[in-house]
Design an enzyme around this catalytic site. Structure first.
Site, PDB file in Angstrom:
ATOM      1  N   HIS A  61      26.714  21.726  77.414  1.00  0.00           N
ATOM      2  CA  HIS A  61      26.865  21.081  78.725  1.00  0.00           C
ATOM      3  C   HIS A  61      25.481  20.675  79.205  1.00  0.00           C
ATOM      4  O   HIS A  61      24.791  21.427  79.885  1.00  0.00           O
ATOM      5  CB  HIS A  61      27.516  22.047  79.715  1.00  0.00           C
ATOM      6  CG  HIS A  61      27.795  21.450  81.067  1.00  0.00           C
ATOM      7  ND1 HIS A  61      29.032  21.526  81.665  1.00  0.00           N
ATOM      8  CD2 HIS A  61      27.006  20.771  81.935  1.00  0.00           C
ATOM      9  CE1 HIS A  61      28.981  20.927  82.846  1.00  0.00           C
ATOM     10  NE2 HIS A  61      27.752  20.471  83.025  1.00  0.00           N
ATOM     11  N   GLY A  69      21.989  12.346  92.033  1.00  0.00           N
ATOM     12  CA  GLY A  69      22.277  11.203  92.891  1.00  0.00           C
ATOM     13  C   GLY A  69      22.961  11.571  94.188  1.00  0.00           C
ATOM     14  O   GLY A  69      23.171  10.711  95.042  1.00  0.00           O
ATOM     15  N   ASP A 282      23.839  23.585  81.781  1.00  0.00           N
ATOM     16  CA  ASP A 282      23.951  22.499  82.771  1.00  0.00           C
ATOM     17  C   ASP A 282      22.604  21.798  82.913  1.00  0.00           C
ATOM     18  O   ASP A 282      22.243  21.309  83.974  1.00  0.00           O
ATOM     19  CB  ASP A 282      24.432  23.026  84.117  1.00  0.00           C
ATOM     20  CG  ASP A 282      25.053  21.940  85.003  1.00  0.00           C
ATOM     21  OD1 ASP A 282      25.200  20.797  84.528  1.00  0.00           O
ATOM     22  OD2 ASP A 282      25.364  22.240  86.170  1.00  0.00           O
TER      23      ASP A 282
END
Length: 388
Positions: A61, A69, A282
């Site tokens: 991942h 963003g 992540d």
């Protein structure tokens, strides 16, 4: 190129009495004792002097082409560079998109994965992003899985999060069914990698699908399962029912008992640390912080380095056996995602290897038989990393 690594403590990820390993080209040719290079070849012999040799890490991942963003255009995170990944001991990544599937695209993700592959590591991608209906490369997810070799599943699909598209159960059912059939036709895992936020429903949408349909529980991989105490308990029930769960490393702002080292300790003590548990970083994703009203109050960037940092901590500080902790980022990930010849030290497997020093820090890294890191220094750089 033939390379003989000698006098190592080898974890495959289980410990073995063998101490030598032979690399021929991109593969592990042999693992054993007192191995020698044949007289008819020229090669390199490296004495590891009792250092620990383990499979290359699989980080399933990673926002390889950037993420973020949520705080506007300036908060978009940059692309990852090759040496950031290899310094972390990672030799295989699965790239994904997150909240932003407007300025980030599946085409961009695929091209970045191809670039990292050319530079020396192994890469795969998930099709889609947070939103449902999905944005795919080809008209359907099924086509992506069957026709695009790097696509191994759908993700990260967001549920139980104020940033998700608030998908209907019927939409998730259709997505999971398409992933399953596409995976079967393409010879892929076809999993649905599910992002979980702090929303009210938790894993309930997945449970509803399992109760209403014939889709097996193993089709889903819920991630960020250690985000809250409630979610972790739901994840344990999911695990007990035969499902996979994915823990997120590097969550230093979480309560300590929800961070990966202590979660692994708890699972180990409860005899639940099995082959259906994975850990991912992540990496390179944004790490937004919201208050109770859902207002953004802070922002950070995830690091791929936290993957091994947290696994190492679980071993050194919390006395989890190395082979048990190591499986979560090697063999388990390879098995869950059906990554052929990955995640183990075994003859015929890809020569993805990490050498750990006496303090279990990453010392050297081989990816597909090529030395990427030696004595903690990159030997191979990304295309633009060394340009001033």
């Amino acid at each position: 190129m033939w390379v003989l690594l000698k006098n190592a403590k080898i974890y495959c990820p289980e410990y073995t009495d063998d101490s030598d390993l032979l690399i021929v080209g991109v593969n592990i040719a042999a693992v054993g004792k007192n191995l020698r290079l044949p007289d008819f070849v020229e090669g390199e012999v490296i004495d590891l002097q009792g250092k620990t040799l383990v499979p290359g890490f699989i980080d399933a991942h990673v926002h390889i082409c950037g993420g973020g963003g949520e705080a506007g255009p300036a908060s978009r995170t940059p692309e990852l560079q090759l040496s950031q990944i290899t310094r972390a001991g990672t030799t295989t990544v699965v790239g994904c998109l997150g909240t932003d599937s407007v300025s980030r695209s599946m085409s961009e993700l695929l091209v970045k994965a191809n670039a990292l592959q050319e530079e020396g590591i192994s890469t795969y991608i998930y099709s889609g992003a947070y939103r449902v209906p999905m944005r795919t490369l080809l008209p359907t997810l099924e086509q992506d899985l069957v026709l695009i070799s790097k696509v191994i599943g759908a993700g990260e699909i967001a549920i139980s999060d104020h940033r998700s598209a608030q998908p209907q159960i019927s939409e998730l059912e259709h997505l999971a069914a398409e992933a399953r059939v596409g995976g079967m036709l393409g010879g892929k895992a076809g999993v649905v990698h599910v992002h979980l936020g702090e929303g009210k429903q938790g894993l309930q949408p997945i449970w509803e699908i399992l109760e209403k349909t014939d889709i097996p529980i193993t089709q889903f991989i819920p991630t960020h399962i250690n985000r809250t105490h409630t979610l972790l308990e739901q994840g344990i029930q999911f695990l007990l029912a035969g499902g996979h769960i994915d823990l997120t490393a590097g969550c230093d702002d979480f309560p300590v008992e929800l961070q990966v080292p202590l979660v692994l300790k708890m699972l180990y003590q409860r005899q639940l640390l099995n082959d259906r548990i994975t850990v991912t970083s992540d990496g390179n994703g944004s790490m937004p912080r919201y208050n109770e009203a859902g207002i953004l109050i802070g922002m950070g960037v995830g690091s791929v380095e936290v993957l091994w940092r947290d696994i190492r901590s679980s071993v050194i500080q919390h006395e989890i056996p190395l082979e048990a902790a190591l499986r979560t980022i090697t063999a388990n990930a390879a098995n869950v995602l059906r990554l052929k010849n990955k995640g183990m030290i075994r003859a015929g497997y890809d020569a993805d290897l990490v050498v750990l020093d006496g303090d279990l820090q990453v010392d050297s890294v081989w990816a597909k038989g090529k030395c990427m890191i030696h004595n903690k220094q990159p030997q191979v750089w990304g295309t633009y990393e060394k340009i001033n």
